[in-house]
Structure formats: structure tokens, C-alpha cells
Design an enzyme around this catalytic site. Structure first.
Site, PDB file in Angstrom:
ATOM      1  CG  PHE A 123     -20.654  -7.791  21.933  1.00 54.78           C
ATOM      2  CD1 PHE A 123     -20.803  -7.248  20.317  1.00 54.78           C
ATOM      3  CD2 PHE A 123     -20.076  -8.686  22.297  1.00 54.78           C
ATOM      4  CE1 PHE A 123     -20.252  -8.500  19.382  1.00 54.78           C
ATOM      5  CE2 PHE A 123     -19.460  -9.770  21.705  1.00 54.78           C
ATOM      6  CZ  PHE A 123     -19.652  -9.704  20.196  1.00 54.78           C
ATOM      7  CG  LEU A 125     -21.386 -14.228  22.090  1.00 55.25           C
ATOM      8  CD1 LEU A 125     -22.000 -14.730  20.612  1.00 55.25           C
ATOM      9  CD2 LEU A 125     -19.823 -14.176  21.646  1.00 55.25           C
ATOM     10  CB  SER A 126     -22.333 -14.452  27.576  1.00 59.85           C
ATOM     11  OG  SER A 126     -21.129 -14.193  27.016  1.00 59.85           O
ATOM     12  N   GLY A 340      -1.419  -5.612  56.115  1.00 60.52           N
ATOM     13  CA  GLY A 340      -2.840  -5.613  56.346  1.00 60.52           C
ATOM     14  C   GLY A 340      -3.540  -4.369  55.766  1.00 60.52           C
ATOM     15  CD  GLU A 363     -14.454  -7.941  25.361  1.00 62.94           C
ATOM     16  OE1 GLU A 363     -13.511  -7.955  24.471  1.00 62.94           O
ATOM     17  OE2 GLU A 363     -14.836  -6.697  25.980  1.00 62.94           O
ATOM     18  CB  THR A 365     -12.187 -18.172  29.823  1.00 64.06           C
ATOM     19  OG1 THR A 365     -11.921 -19.300  28.977  1.00 64.06           O
ATOM     20  CG2 THR A 365     -13.619 -18.133  30.331  1.00 64.06           C
ATOM     21  CD  GLU A 367      -9.001 -21.451  31.229  1.00 64.31           C
ATOM     22  OE1 GLU A 367      -9.805 -20.502  31.152  1.00 64.31           O
ATOM     23  OE2 GLU A 367      -8.364 -21.455  32.388  1.00 64.31           O
TER      24      GLU A 367
HETATM   25  N1  CAA Z   1     -12.221 -14.056  12.527  1.00 62.69           N
HETATM   26  C1  CAA Z   1     -12.865 -14.460  11.671  1.00 62.69           C
HETATM   27  N2  CAA Z   1     -13.346 -15.808  11.709  1.00 62.69           N
HETATM   28  C2  CAA Z   1     -13.393 -16.361  12.431  1.00 62.69           C
HETATM   29  C3  CAA Z   1     -12.528 -16.050  13.586  1.00 62.69           C
HETATM   30  C4  CAA Z   1     -12.181 -14.774  13.673  1.00 62.69           C
HETATM   31  N3  CAA Z   1     -11.465 -14.310  14.867  1.00 62.69           N
HETATM   32  N4  CAA Z   1     -12.550 -17.162  14.505  1.00 62.69           N
HETATM   33  C5  CAA Z   1     -13.443 -18.053  14.092  1.00 62.69           C
HETATM   34  N5  CAA Z   1     -13.735 -17.759  12.695  1.00 62.69           N
HETATM   35  C6  CAA Z   1     -14.677 -18.388  11.884  1.00 62.69           C
HETATM   36  C7  CAA Z   1     -13.931 -19.766  11.388  1.00 62.69           C
HETATM   37  O1  CAA Z   1     -12.964 -19.607  10.517  1.00 62.69           O
HETATM   38  C8  CAA Z   1     -15.048 -20.340  10.969  1.00 62.69           C
HETATM   39  O2  CAA Z   1     -15.455 -20.251   9.744  1.00 62.69           O
HETATM   40  P1  CAA Z   1     -15.310 -21.123   8.453  1.00 62.69           P
HETATM   41  O3  CAA Z   1     -16.146 -22.562   9.137  1.00 62.69           O
HETATM   42  O4  CAA Z   1     -16.082 -20.375   7.468  1.00 62.69           O
HETATM   43  O5  CAA Z   1     -14.169 -21.617   8.236  1.00 62.69           O
HETATM   44  C9  CAA Z   1     -16.047 -20.275  11.999  1.00 62.69           C
HETATM   45  O6  CAA Z   1     -15.742 -18.927  12.390  1.00 62.69           O
HETATM   46  C10 CAA Z   1     -16.270 -21.097  13.156  1.00 62.69           C
HETATM   47  O7  CAA Z   1     -15.067 -21.011  14.011  1.00 62.69           O
HETATM   48  P2  CAA Z   1     -14.485 -22.361  14.705  1.00 62.69           P
HETATM   49  O8  CAA Z   1     -14.668 -23.522  14.058  1.00 62.69           O
HETATM   50  O9  CAA Z   1     -13.240 -21.948  15.101  1.00 62.69           O
HETATM   51  O10 CAA Z   1     -15.636 -22.008  15.914  1.00 62.69           O
HETATM   52  P3  CAA Z   1     -15.600 -22.736  17.239  1.00 62.69           P
HETATM   53  O11 CAA Z   1     -17.117 -23.223  17.627  1.00 62.69           O
HETATM   54  O12 CAA Z   1     -14.631 -23.711  17.347  1.00 62.69           O
HETATM   55  O13 CAA Z   1     -15.179 -21.568  18.252  1.00 62.69           O
HETATM   56  C11 CAA Z   1     -13.837 -20.133  19.469  1.00 62.69           C
HETATM   57  C12 CAA Z   1     -14.238 -20.896  18.352  1.00 62.69           C
HETATM   58  C13 CAA Z   1     -12.640 -19.334  19.371  1.00 62.69           C
HETATM   59  C14 CAA Z   1     -13.895 -21.014  20.812  1.00 62.69           C
HETATM   60  C15 CAA Z   1     -15.110 -19.185  19.913  1.00 62.69           C
HETATM   61  O14 CAA Z   1     -16.405 -19.726  19.942  1.00 62.69           O
HETATM   62  C16 CAA Z   1     -14.732 -17.977  20.826  1.00 62.69           C
HETATM   63  O15 CAA Z   1     -14.072 -17.022  20.765  1.00 62.69           O
HETATM   64  N6  CAA Z   1     -15.301 -18.297  22.245  1.00 62.69           N
HETATM   65  C17 CAA Z   1     -15.359 -17.499  23.302  1.00 62.69           C
HETATM   66  C18 CAA Z   1     -16.530 -16.352  23.183  1.00 62.69           C
HETATM   67  C19 CAA Z   1     -16.233 -14.993  23.843  1.00 62.69           C
HETATM   68  O16 CAA Z   1     -15.333 -14.497  23.993  1.00 62.69           O
HETATM   69  N7  CAA Z   1     -17.322 -14.729  24.685  1.00 62.69           N
HETATM   70  C20 CAA Z   1     -17.091 -13.660  25.859  1.00 62.69           C
HETATM   71  C21 CAA Z   1     -18.523 -12.871  25.632  1.00 62.69           C
HETATM   72  S1  CAA Z   1     -18.573 -11.135  25.054  1.00 62.69           S
HETATM   73  C22 CAA Z   1     -18.174 -10.264  26.460  1.00 62.69           C
HETATM   74  O17 CAA Z   1     -17.625 -10.707  27.459  1.00 62.69           O
HETATM   75  C23 CAA Z   1     -18.533  -9.016  26.201  1.00 62.69           C
HETATM   76  C24 CAA Z   1     -18.786  -8.183  27.458  1.00 62.69           C
HETATM   77  O18 CAA Z   1     -19.655  -7.884  28.026  1.00 62.69           O
HETATM   78  C25 CAA Z   1     -17.553  -7.643  28.066  1.00 62.69           C
END
Ligand code: CAA
Length: 379
Positions: A123, A125-126, A340, A363, A365, A367
Site C-alpha cells: 500500500f 501512500l507515504s 542486564g 498507519e 502516528t 498524533e
Molecule cells: N473515511 C472516509 N472518508 C474520510 C475519512 C475516513 N476515515 N477520513 C477523511 N475522509 C474524507 C473527509 O470526509 C473529506 O471528504 P469531504 O471533503 O468529501 O467531506 C476528505 O476525506 C478529506 O478529509 P480531511 O479534510 O479530514 O483531510 P485532512 O487533510 O485534514 O487529513 C488525516 C485527515 C486524518 C490527518 C489524514 O490525512 C490521515 O489519516 N493522515 C495519516 C495518513 C497515514 O496514516 N499514513 C500512513 C501511511 S500508510 C502505512 O504506514 C502503510 C504501511 O506500509 C504499514
């Protein structure tokens, strides 16, 4: 309210526990030291049906519930979090996303071999400059009519070198913000797609994490998941379930460290009696056991909500937040109880302590989990 597991869930848990003891434990220290991917063990996990646990059997999955997934993740993670992260990513970030939002053709072509474990998924994303701030994607997927032209770099990708199928999140139309993002299925071997070297990490060292480079990769239009612009919501919805898996991983790391500390404190004597007869140690064990049980209940509740078809975004973030804090705290205490011996590899707890840290980072932080939880509270 009913807290008993079903007979089937108990059997699944036992199968995972036996597998972890018999197949994961023997080489875990060496794999960690040499950053060796548990390839043989992942094949066996596929045979057990643990790589497509929740997928419908018609797509080669095992048709199990999310509660069973938590049980399996806990048992595997007690011993080897590098192996369990493969299970977590393949199940919840890749198979779930394809089954829930993919087309029938995508399920036939990509989901089936991923659910059977014949192939592994990743997956993506980052990015170097978009981790927590997931809408700021720099990777671009330009619409060229019958295909997307994919350019950019992804970072910290679990299963990065071993995967065959990659779900890549990329920006198609920057002007549309999060509604201009798409999720594309990219195959290893597509021209212009390369993988960087394996990262040299603090923990989960057996898991292969790397960067991915996309240089004018032509991705057919039929490889887009869902409607145009669905990519960001796809990622968020997929991560909701992924966080249950990582919460259960953190729970397992904590429970594994606790079990080792409990056994050690019964065996080791100090000042004429076993460590466990000292109140200072008893208090530590009581705190550890209580926090682990609370983390377990949060994980199981989030999984249960998912199984019932009820909203679970907040519950999965609560489970991940609390379980990862518990993993960190418990593993540090487990090392302390071992003194130890806790500082050397043979006793396993130092590895669990190093592995625990990533559960507070990937997935989302801690925060980020607080942002998700508080948004739901204030909605
Ligand atoms: N389900 C459905 N829709 C969602 C949602 C959810 N859980 N969360 C947000 N949305 C929707 C919102 O409703 C919004 O849609 P509308 O504009 O149509 O209403 C849209 O998505 C944008 O949402 P936000 O305005 O809330 O977005 P944001 O920019 O403020 O970000 C955040 C929200 C929660 C901080 C998000 O960016 C986030 O989760 N960030 C962290 C990402 C992450 O977990 N990265 C880790 C990488 S993956 C990984 O680690 C995999 C691996 O290899 C192990």
C-alpha cells in the site's frame, strides 16, 4: 454483552499461536539481526489462509471475521512483528481495499492471487514530503486518455521489494485537492517502476521497507480503483481497517513482552526470593496486565464493529493509539524487569521494545489517531 470467543475463533487463535511458537520463534533473532525477510514463513502463513483472512472464499479468501484477524495478529506479533506486518498489510490495506472498492475484473486479476497468498501486496501512500499530511501528494498520475502517466517517489513502503501488486495513491488534478487524488494498481515489472534498497531500521527489521520510484509508468485506466478522484477516500477508508491490524500487532508485542517478563520474574531470584515475590515487580506486572487487557478490549471492539457493519474509524484509532502506547510502555518495563539480560538479544525483549516503536508511527502516528478521534468527538 458477550465476551466469549466462538469455538472457531478459539481454533484460529490456537493455530496462530502454534505457528508462532513452532515456525516463527526458531529463527526470529537471526532474521532480525540480518534483516532477513521471513519468506518461508510467509508461504506457510498463506497455506494457513492468513494472508486473505477476511476475503470472501469466492476470491480465494478464508472468509474469517475481523475478530479472528485480531486474534491472529496478536499471536503472531507476540513472537515476530516483522512477519505479522506482512499479514496486516496484505489483509487490511491491500485485500480489503480491492474487495471493497475494486471492480470485478480487478478482483479476478489481482485480489485472487493476493488473498491466496500466491502474491504479496503493498500500500503506497507515504512520500518523502507527505506522511501524515496525506492530501499533499507529489506523485502525479496524469490522465492520458487510455492510461495514467505515473511519476514520483513513495517512501517507507512495507513489502516494498517482495510485493507483486502495489496500490499507489497519486495526484491527478492538484486543483481539486483531495478530490483530485486516485488509487492505481501498479504491477512489479511495469516499465519505469523501480524499487530502492531495503531500509536499515530500528525495529521490524525482517520486514522489507523501501522507497519506490515511478518514472513515466503507464498504468492502464482499468487499474484505477473506484471513480475518478476517489483515491484519498479509498486510502482513508482502507487505513481505518489497517489500524485495527496495527493495534493488534501492538497488543501482541506488549503481550509477548509481558509473558516473557512474567516467566523471568518467577525464575530469577534476587535477595533470596523470586523477583515475582517483590512488590516492586508485582506492581509492574499488574499495570502491564491491566493495560494489555484494556488494549485487547479496544482491538476486539473495533473488530466487532467492523464485523457488524457499524462505523469503526474512531474505534480503530482509539485501539491503535492505546495499544501502541501500551506496547512501548510494556516493552520498556519488560526490559527493566530482565535487568542486564533484557539488554541482550537472546532474551527477546529488547527486540520487542525496538519493534514496539513503529506501531506509534506507521498507519498514522499517535498524533494522527488523536486527530481522527477528536474530529469524531467534535462532529
Ligand atoms: N473515511 C472516509 N472518508 C474520510 C475519512 C475516513 N476515515 N477520513 C477523511 N475522509 C474524507 C473527509 O470526509 C473529506 O471528504 P469531504 O471533503 O468529501 O467531506 C476528505 O476525506 C478529506 O478529509 P480531511 O479534510 O479530514 O483531510 P485532512 O487533510 O485534514 O487529513 C488525516 C485527515 C486524518 C490527518 C489524514 O490525512 C490521515 O489519516 N493522515 C495519516 C495518513 C497515514 O496514516 N499514513 C500512513 C501511511 S500508510 C502505512 O504506514 C502503510 C504501511 O506500509 C504499514
Amino acid at each position: 454483552m458477550y465476551f466469549e470467543l466462538s469455538e472457531e475463533q478459539e481454533m484460529i487463535r490456537k493455530a496462530a499461536r502454534d505457528f508462532a511458537q513452532n515456525e516463527l520463534k526458531p529463527g526470529v533473532i537471526e532474521r532480525d539481526e540480518h534483516q532477513k525477510f521471513p519468506a518461508e514463513q510467509v508461504k506457510m502463513l498463506a497455506e494457513l489462509g492468513f494472508l486473505g483472512m477476511m476475503v470472501d472464499p469466492k476470491y480465494n479468501g478464508s472468509g474469517m471475521d475481523a475478530v479472528s484477524y485480531v486474534l491472529v495478529m496478536e499471536e503472531l506479533s507476540k513472537i515476530d512483528a516483522s512477519a505479522s506486518v506482512v499479514v496486516s498489510v496484505n489483509n487490511s490495506l491491500v485485500c480489503f481495499g480491492l474487495e471493497a472498492y475494486g471492480s470485478e475484473e480487478q478482483k479476478e486479476k489481482y485480489l485472487k492471487p493476493l488473498a491466496s497468498g500466491e502474491k504479496i501486496g503493498a500500500f503506497c501512500l507515504s512520500e518523502p514530503e507527505a506522511g501524515s499530511d496525506a492530501t499533499s501528494q507529489r506523485t502525479t498520475a496524469i490522465d492520458m486518455g487510455d492510461h495514467y502517466l505515473l511519476n514520483g517517489v513513495k517512501n517507507w513502503i512495507t513489502n516494498g521489494t517482495t510485493a507483486s501488486t502495489y496500490l499507489v495513491i497519486a495526484q491527478t488534478d492538484k486543483g481539486k485537492g483531495h478530490r483530485g487524488i486516485n488509487a492505481l494498481i501498479v504491477e512489479k515489472g511495469m516499465e519505469g517502476f523501480t524499487q530502492g534498497p531495503k531500509e536499515n531500521k530500528l525495529g521490524i527489521r525482517g520486514s522489507d521497507t523501501c522507497s519506490l520510484m515511478f518514472n513515466d509508468v503507464k498504468v492502464p485506466k482499468e487499474n484505477r480503483i473506484g471513480e475518478d478522484g476517489f483515491g484519498f477516500k479509498f486510502a482513508m477508508k482502507t487505513l481505518d481497517g489497517g489500524r485495527i491490524g496495527i493495534a493488534a500487532q501492538a497488543l501482541g508485542i506488549a503481550a509477548g513482552a509481558y509473558e516473557l517478563a512474567l516467566n523471568y520474574s518467577n525464575e530469577r531470584k534476587a535477595f533470596g526470593k523470586p523477583l515475582s515475590n517483590h512488590q516492586a515487580i508485582q506492581f509492574k506486572l499488574a499495570d502491564m496486565a491491566t493495560e494489555i487487557e484494556a488494549a485487547r478490549l479496544l482491538c476486539l471492539k473495533a473488530a466487532w464493529l467492523k464485523d457488524q457493519g457499524l462505523p469503526y474509524a474512531q474505534a480503530s484509532s482509539m485501539a491503535k493509539l492505546y495499544a501502541s502506547q501500551t506496547a512501548m510502555k510494556t516493552t520498556v518495563e519488560a526490559v527493566q524487569i530482565h535487568g542486564g539480560y533484557g539488554f541482550v538479544k537472546e532474551y527477546h525483549v529488547e527486540r520487542l521494545m525496538r519493534d514496539a516503536k513503529i506501531t506509534q508511527i506507521y498507519e498514522g502516528t499517535s498524533e494522527i489517531q488523536k486527530i481522527v478521534i477528536s474530529r469524531e468527538l467534535l462532529r
